[in-house]
Design a protein around this motif. Structure first.
Motif, short mmCIF file in Angstrom:
data_model
loop_
_atom_site.label_atom_id
_atom_site.label_comp_id
_atom_site.label_asym_id
_atom_site.label_seq_id
_atom_site.Cartn_x
_atom_site.Cartn_y
_atom_site.Cartn_z
N MET A 1 0.88 -1.17 0.03
CA MET A 1 0.11 0.13 -0.19
C MET A 1 0.91 1.26 -0.16
O MET A 1 0.47 2.06 -0.71
CB MET A 1 -0.97 0.11 1.09
N ARG A 2 1.86 1.11 0.75
CA ARG A 2 2.88 2.30 0.87
C ARG A 2 3.45 2.60 -0.68
O ARG A 2 3.52 3.88 -0.92
CB ARG A 2 3.85 2.15 2.09
N LYS A 3 3.76 1.47 -1.18
CA LYS A 3 4.49 1.81 -2.58
C LYS A 3 3.41 2.07 -3.48
O LYS A 3 3.94 3.13 -4.25
CB LYS A 3 5.07 0.46 -3.16
N LEU A 4 2.15 1.72 -3.35
CA LEU A 4 1.24 2.56 -4.32
C LEU A 4 0.93 3.86 -4.23
O LEU A 4 0.69 4.58 -5.01
CB LEU A 4 -0.10 1.53 -4.36
N LEU A 5 1.07 4.10 -2.85
CA LEU A 5 0.98 5.67 -2.41
C LEU A 5 2.15 6.43 -3.13
O LEU A 5 1.78 7.58 -3.57
CB LEU A 5 0.80 5.90 -0.98
N PRO A 204 -1.19 -2.20 -10.89
CA PRO A 204 -1.10 -1.68 -9.77
C PRO A 204 -0.42 0.01 -9.97
O PRO A 204 -0.83 0.75 -9.39
CB PRO A 204 -0.50 -2.44 -8.75
N THR A 205 0.81 -0.33 -10.71
CA THR A 205 1.57 0.83 -11.00
C THR A 205 0.84 1.88 -11.91
O THR A 205 0.80 3.03 -11.81
CB THR A 205 2.72 0.41 -11.67
N ALA A 208 -1.96 3.54 -9.94
CA ALA A 208 -1.65 4.66 -9.16
C ALA A 208 -1.05 5.77 -9.75
O ALA A 208 -1.29 6.95 -9.29
CB ALA A 208 -0.41 4.10 -8.28
#
Length: 354
Positions: A1-5, A204-205, A208
């Motif tokens: 979740m942190r990476k997507l943010l 997902p990338t 985002a």
């Protein structure tokens, strides 16, 4: 979740830059994705898939504001799509080890170009006539290929070329290039889909980046009024150069004594470019202030002369036939007052800038 943010913030920052400069969404996104370790082909594929959504939104907005020249779009988008498809196929066919320095080298060169471009006064040459297809076609082909293989480059290649021609308004250059990029991004995505398969896209990338870009789109329209494009361009160019220099030094196995020297030289060049950008910005603003003051003085003199002749100022009507002779020192009939001619104002601005 942190990476997507973090990726969403990357997309937001890239769209802010693109909205302010009319370029560099792909450059900024791809550079930051490479920095966090994403494979070159996957990074470019994901950025281009996200760009389908962001360029569609940007194109619709530009169309509603009348910033699109559809003739230019049609003549640059189709060759750009061909170049992007070929570039995506090429990047998909080489190994990650070979693709990393290739892509970083293209991004480094484009970042250096941004530094040089925005460290000088931004001028537009005046020209007449329409842009020809024999100019737009090759331009789109080259820009599309560079965009797909480098993960970005459509705006940095196409936008300056159209601006320098002097045959389009800047707002229509940016609007037409952004609108045509929708077709280019779609063609590149198809090329990556054929070359990499669906697993080549980091969905997902993509999501985002897309969300961040869509959030930033309306903010970018406000940002362009606040932050000078010249200063922002030089800043982003330095970030792109330093980030991709790290990848190039890493892949070239540069020694531990060489890297600090290279970083120091690049940092000095970045500071020099920023200093020149600030100086050029100040000179341009001072020149515009002088020209505006001269125009205001000319308008005031014209109103004063009209009042002395018995004609109400700024009415745009000729003096009455029964009026007496013009007082000594007033401008002869049919001549424009000094400082009110737009062409003369442009000439004075160019002289002061030089």
């Amino acid at each position: 979740m942190r990476k997507l943010l973090i990726l969403a913030l990357v997309g937001l920052a890239a769209q802010l830059v693109d909205g302010a400069l009319g370029m560099a969404y792909g450059l900024t996104s791809s550079t930051l994705l490479l920095f966090v370790g994403v494979a070159p082909a996957a990074a470019s594929a994901s950025v281009h898939l996200a760009e389908i959504g962001t360029t569609l939104a940007a194109g619709v907005a530009h169309w509603r504001f009348g910033n699109v020249d559809w003739r230019v779009v049609s003549r640059i988008a189709l060759p750009g799509a061909v170049g992007a498809f070929v570039g995506a196929t090429f990047l998909s066919s080489i190994s990650t080890e070979n693709a990393a320095p290739w892509m970083a080298g293209i991004l480094f060169a484009l970042g250096a170009y941004l530094l040089v471009r925005f460290s000088r006064p931004l001028r537009q040459r005046s020209g007449g006539g329409r842009l020809r297809g024999r100019f737009l076609g090759p331009l789109g082909l080259v820009a599309g290929f560079v965009d797909a293989t480098g993960g970005g480059g459509w705006g940095p290649v196409a936008t300056p070329a159209l601006l320098v021609s002097g045959r389009m308004e800047p707002r229509k250059v940016i609007g037409s290039v952004d609108t045509a990029e929708f077709v280019v991004a779609g063609a590149a995505s198809i090329g990556f889909l054929i070359g990499l398969g669906s697993e080549g896209f980091l969905l997902p990338t993509v999501a985002a980046l897309l969300i961040g870009g869509l959030i930033a789109a309306p903010v970018a329209a406000w940002l362009v009024r606040i932050v000078p494009a010249q200063l922002l361009g030089a800043t982003i160019g330095g970030v792109i150069v330093l980030t991709n220099a790290r990848i190039l030094l890493k892949t070239s196995d540069a020694g531990s004594t060489v890297r600090p020297v290279v970083y120091a030289l690049l940092a000095v060049g970045w500071v020099v470019a920023l200093t020149l950008a600030v100086r050029a910005l100040r000179r341009t603003r001072q020149a515009r202030a002088i020209v505006d003051a001269a125009a205001d003085a000319g308008a005031t003199a014209a109103d004063a002369g009209a009042t002395a002749a018995g004609t109400p100022p700024s009415t745009g009507t000729a003096p009455s036939a029964v009026a007496g002779p013009a007082p000594t020192g007033t401008a002869p009939t049919g001549t424009a007052p000094t400082g009110s001619d737009p062409a003369g104002a442009d000439d004075r601005l160019a002289v002061v800038e030089r």
